[in-house]
Design a protein around this motif. Structure first.
Motif, PDB file in Angstrom:
ATOM      1  N   UNK A   8       0.707  -1.252   0.074  1.00  0.00           N
ATOM      2  CA  UNK A   8       0.321   0.444  -0.102  1.00  0.00           C
ATOM      3  C   UNK A   8       1.044   1.297   0.123  1.00  0.00           C
ATOM      4  N   UNK A   9       1.724   1.071   0.584  1.00  0.00           N
ATOM      5  CA  UNK A   9       3.436   2.066   0.424  1.00  0.00           C
ATOM      6  C   UNK A   9       3.789   2.851  -1.588  1.00  0.00           C
ATOM      7  N   UNK A  10       3.456   4.606  -1.048  1.00  0.00           N
ATOM      8  CA  UNK A  10       3.809   4.914  -2.883  1.00  0.00           C
ATOM      9  C   UNK A  10       5.020   4.590  -3.216  1.00  0.00           C
ATOM     10  N   UNK A  11       5.443   3.825  -2.475  1.00  0.00           N
ATOM     11  CA  UNK A  11       7.548   4.450  -2.483  1.00  0.00           C
ATOM     12  C   UNK A  11       7.147   2.977  -2.962  1.00  0.00           C
ATOM     13  N   UNK A  12       6.577   1.433  -2.981  1.00  0.00           N
ATOM     14  CA  UNK A  12       6.932   0.720  -3.167  1.00  0.00           C
ATOM     15  C   UNK A  12       6.996   0.065  -4.595  1.00  0.00           C
ATOM     16  N   UNK A  13       5.841   0.799  -5.361  1.00  0.00           N
ATOM     17  CA  UNK A  13       4.939   0.993  -6.555  1.00  0.00           C
ATOM     18  C   UNK A  13       5.785   2.037  -7.484  1.00  0.00           C
ATOM     19  N   UNK A  14       6.690   2.596  -6.476  1.00  0.00           N
ATOM     20  CA  UNK A  14       7.583   3.639  -7.282  1.00  0.00           C
ATOM     21  C   UNK A  14       9.084   2.470  -7.981  1.00  0.00           C
ATOM     22  N   UNK A  17       7.964   0.383 -10.274  1.00  0.00           N
ATOM     23  CA  UNK A  17       8.176   0.420 -11.962  1.00  0.00           C
ATOM     24  C   UNK A  17       9.229   0.646 -12.215  1.00  0.00           C
ATOM     25  N   UNK A  18      10.267   1.331 -11.863  1.00  0.00           N
ATOM     26  CA  UNK A  18      11.230   1.744 -11.874  1.00  0.00           C
ATOM     27  C   UNK A  18      12.624   0.609 -11.646  1.00  0.00           C
ATOM     28  N   UNK A  64       6.112  -9.515 -17.547  1.00  0.00           N
ATOM     29  CA  UNK A  64       7.998  -9.639 -17.362  1.00  0.00           C
ATOM     30  C   UNK A  64       8.142  -8.609 -16.625  1.00  0.00           C
ATOM     31  N   UNK A  65       8.179  -7.417 -17.111  1.00  0.00           N
ATOM     32  CA  UNK A  65       8.979  -6.514 -16.172  1.00  0.00           C
ATOM     33  C   UNK A  65       7.982  -6.180 -14.909  1.00  0.00           C
ATOM     34  N   UNK A  66       6.246  -6.305 -15.020  1.00  0.00           N
ATOM     35  CA  UNK A  66       6.106  -6.278 -13.943  1.00  0.00           C
ATOM     36  C   UNK A  66       6.385  -7.215 -12.588  1.00  0.00           C
ATOM     37  N   UNK A  67       6.420  -8.605 -13.154  1.00  0.00           N
ATOM     38  CA  UNK A  67       6.882  -9.950 -12.088  1.00  0.00           C
ATOM     39  C   UNK A  67       7.866  -9.807 -11.530  1.00  0.00           C
ATOM     40  N   UNK A  68       9.250  -9.042 -12.668  1.00  0.00           N
ATOM     41  CA  UNK A  68      10.555  -8.348 -12.388  1.00  0.00           C
ATOM     42  C   UNK A  68      10.780  -7.601 -10.810  1.00  0.00           C
ATOM     43  N   UNK A  71       9.042  -8.910  -7.218  1.00  0.00           N
ATOM     44  CA  UNK A  71       9.532  -9.659  -6.423  1.00  0.00           C
ATOM     45  C   UNK A  71      10.830  -8.811  -6.133  1.00  0.00           C
ATOM     46  N   UNK A  72      11.522  -8.337  -6.978  1.00  0.00           N
ATOM     47  CA  UNK A  72      12.404  -7.439  -6.027  1.00  0.00           C
ATOM     48  C   UNK A  72      12.464  -6.460  -5.597  1.00  0.00           C
ATOM     49  N   UNK A  73      11.888  -5.124  -5.885  1.00  0.00           N
ATOM     50  CA  UNK A  73      11.161  -4.286  -4.473  1.00  0.00           C
ATOM     51  C   UNK A  73      10.709  -5.325  -3.320  1.00  0.00           C
ATOM     52  N   UNK A  74       9.671  -6.500  -3.341  1.00  0.00           N
ATOM     53  CA  UNK A  74       9.477  -6.715  -2.358  1.00  0.00           C
ATOM     54  C   UNK A  74      10.456  -7.417  -1.574  1.00  0.00           C
ATOM     55  N   UNK A  75      11.328  -7.919  -2.322  1.00  0.00           N
ATOM     56  CA  UNK A  75      12.710  -8.060  -1.742  1.00  0.00           C
ATOM     57  C   UNK A  75      13.651  -7.262  -0.707  1.00  0.00           C
ATOM     58  N   UNK A  76      13.380  -6.083  -1.337  1.00  0.00           N
ATOM     59  CA  UNK A  76      14.115  -4.722  -1.153  1.00  0.00           C
ATOM     60  C   UNK A  76      13.883  -4.562   0.156  1.00  0.00           C
ATOM     61  N   UNK A  77      12.492  -4.191  -0.204  1.00  0.00           N
ATOM     62  CA  UNK A  77      11.451  -4.016   1.622  1.00  0.00           C
ATOM     63  C   UNK A  77      11.487  -4.577   2.821  1.00  0.00           C
TER      64      UNK A  77
END
Length: 84
Positions: A8-14, A17-18, A64-68, A71-77
Motif C-alpha cells: 500500500x506504500x507509494x514508494x513500493x510501487x515506484x 515501476x523503475x 515480465x517487467x512487472x513480475x521482476x 519480486x525485487x522491490x518486495x525483496x528490498x522492502x
C-alpha cells in the motif's frame, strides 16, 4: 511490515515501476546484441511482432517487467524490514 501495508506504500510501487522498466530495457538490449551482434532494434521488433504477435509481445514484456520489479522491490522492502 506486513504484505498488505508494504504494497500500500507509494514508494513500493515506484520501486516496482523503475526496477521493472530497467529490467525491460536491459533484457531487450542484451537479447538484441546476443541474437544479432549489433543494435538492430527494428529487426528485433519486427520479428517479435510479425504475424499478429504484437499484443502477445507487449503483454509478455509488461508482465515480465512487472513480475521482476515486484519480486525485487518486495525483496528490498523485506530486507529493510529485517535490518530494522
Amino acid at each position: 511490515m506486513k504484505f498488505k501495508s508494504m504494497v500500500s506504500q507509494r514508494l513500493f510501487w515506484k520501486s516496482v515501476f523503475w526496477l521493472g522498466l530497467s529490467f525491460l530495457v536491459l533484457y531487450n538490449v542484451i537479447t538484441i546484441f546476443f541474437e544479432y551482434g549489433e543494435f538492430a532494434f527494428l529487426r528485433f521488433f519486427e520479428e517479435r511482432t510479425a504475424d499478429g504477435k504484437l499484443l502477445r509481445f507487449v503483454i509478455g514484456q509488461l508482465l515480465a517487467a512487472f513480475l521482476y520489479g515486484f519480486i525485487l522491490a518486495f525483496g528490498q522492502f523485506r530486507g529493510k524490514e529485517k535490518k530494522d
